[in-house]
Design a protein around this motif. Structure first.
Motif, PDB file in Angstrom:
ATOM      1  N   GLN A 108       0.833  -1.187   0.000  1.00 11.21           N
ATOM      2  CA  GLN A 108       0.000   0.000   0.000  1.00 11.21           C
ATOM      3  C   GLN A 108       0.874   1.246   0.000  1.00 11.21           C
ATOM      4  O   GLN A 108       1.895   1.305   0.677  1.00 11.21           O
ATOM      5  CB  GLN A 108      -0.914   0.002   1.216  1.00 11.21           C
ATOM      6  N   THR A 109       0.460   2.232  -0.744  1.00 11.69           N
ATOM      7  CA  THR A 109       1.186   3.493  -0.794  1.00 11.69           C
ATOM      8  C   THR A 109       0.580   4.474   0.195  1.00 11.69           C
ATOM      9  O   THR A 109      -0.443   4.203   0.821  1.00 11.69           O
ATOM     10  CB  THR A 109       1.135   4.099  -2.205  1.00 11.69           C
ATOM     11  N   ALA A 110       1.219   5.623   0.299  1.00 10.13           N
ATOM     12  CA  ALA A 110       0.762   6.640   1.237  1.00 10.13           C
ATOM     13  C   ALA A 110      -0.574   7.241   0.791  1.00 10.13           C
ATOM     14  O   ALA A 110      -0.949   7.174  -0.369  1.00 10.13           O
ATOM     15  CB  ALA A 110       1.813   7.738   1.339  1.00 10.13           C
ATOM     16  N   ASP A 111      -1.268   7.839   1.750  1.00 10.19           N
ATOM     17  CA  ASP A 111      -2.542   8.500   1.478  1.00 10.19           C
ATOM     18  C   ASP A 111      -2.251   9.941   1.058  1.00 10.19           C
ATOM     19  O   ASP A 111      -1.737  10.729   1.850  1.00 10.19           O
ATOM     20  CB  ASP A 111      -3.399   8.462   2.734  1.00 10.19           C
ATOM     21  N   PHE A 112      -2.575  10.268  -0.183  1.00 12.88           N
ATOM     22  CA  PHE A 112      -2.262  11.595  -0.708  1.00 12.88           C
ATOM     23  C   PHE A 112      -3.374  12.610  -0.475  1.00 12.88           C
ATOM     24  O   PHE A 112      -3.317  13.711  -0.989  1.00 12.88           O
ATOM     25  CB  PHE A 112      -1.944  11.505  -2.204  1.00 12.88           C
ATOM     26  N   SER A 113      -4.377  12.261   0.297  1.00 16.09           N
ATOM     27  CA  SER A 113      -5.465  13.205   0.555  1.00 16.09           C
ATOM     28  C   SER A 113      -5.009  14.353   1.442  1.00 16.09           C
ATOM     29  O   SER A 113      -5.666  15.402   1.479  1.00 16.09           O
ATOM     30  CB  SER A 113      -6.653  12.488   1.180  1.00 16.09           C
ATOM     31  N   VAL A 165       4.006  12.885   4.021  1.00 16.93           N
ATOM     32  CA  VAL A 165       3.029  11.938   3.451  1.00 16.93           C
ATOM     33  C   VAL A 165       3.517  10.510   3.635  1.00 16.93           C
ATOM     34  O   VAL A 165       2.753   9.615   3.992  1.00 16.93           O
ATOM     35  CB  VAL A 165       2.752  12.275   1.971  1.00 16.93           C
ATOM     36  N   ASP A 213       2.964   9.000   6.984  1.00 15.80           N
ATOM     37  CA  ASP A 213       1.549   8.816   7.338  1.00 15.80           C
ATOM     38  C   ASP A 213       1.010   9.975   8.188  1.00 15.80           C
ATOM     39  O   ASP A 213       0.415   9.776   9.228  1.00 15.80           O
ATOM     40  CB  ASP A 213       1.355   7.474   8.063  1.00 15.80           C
ATOM     41  N   HIS A 256      -1.488  12.666   9.356  1.00 11.42           N
ATOM     42  CA  HIS A 256      -2.948  12.814   9.319  1.00 11.42           C
ATOM     43  C   HIS A 256      -3.448  13.848  10.313  1.00 11.42           C
ATOM     44  O   HIS A 256      -4.582  13.804  10.736  1.00 11.42           O
ATOM     45  CB  HIS A 256      -3.651  11.480   9.622  1.00 11.42           C
TER      46      HIS A 256
END
Length: 134
Positions: free
Chosen positions: A86-91, A127, A130, A132
């Protein structure tokens, strides 16, 4: 001996002092080629057929290699887990873009990340770590 033909060459060398005669024989192969066709024209249908055959062959080979690697090879479990990594969350990138360069450096410093580099590098590090926090 024949002096010359299309497939070989013969030469007789005589030495009157020794009263000897030497025959030199060289043989080869005659190759004739006839060129045909047109050089500057191309058929679009043939080009499309060749390209589609090429791409379908590439896809088939890729699928065969992936199936072989995920089901038959000794390290298949590692390869299978690497395929679904899984890659990082780019949101969060949009939120991080709103921060100043100094704020990004502070965020990286709080997370014990490298604080050197451009804005893009700092955001990429956050990013990847992780981030957030909003």
């Amino acid at each position: 001996a024949m002096q010359h033909n299309a497939y070989g060459q013969h030469q007789v060398v005589s030495d009157p002092h020794k009263q000897t005669r030497t025959v030199i024989a060289m043989h080869g192969i005659l190759i004739q080629a006839g060129l045909g066709g047109s050089i500057s024209s191309s058929d679009r249908n043939r080009v499309l057929q060749q390209l589609s055959a090429f791409f379908s062959l590439c896809v088939t080979i890729s699928l065969a290699v992936n199936c072989f690697a995920t089901h038959c090879m000794p390290y298949r479990h590692y390869y299978r887990s690497a395929l679904v990594k899984q890659t990082a969350d780019f949101s969060v990138v949009e939120h991080l873009e709103q921060n100043s360069f100094h704020q990004l450096r502070e965020l990286c410093q709080r997370r014990n990340l490298n604080v050197a580099g451009s804005r893009r590098e700092l955001i990429s590090r956050l990013v990847a770590d992780d981030y957030h926090e909003f």
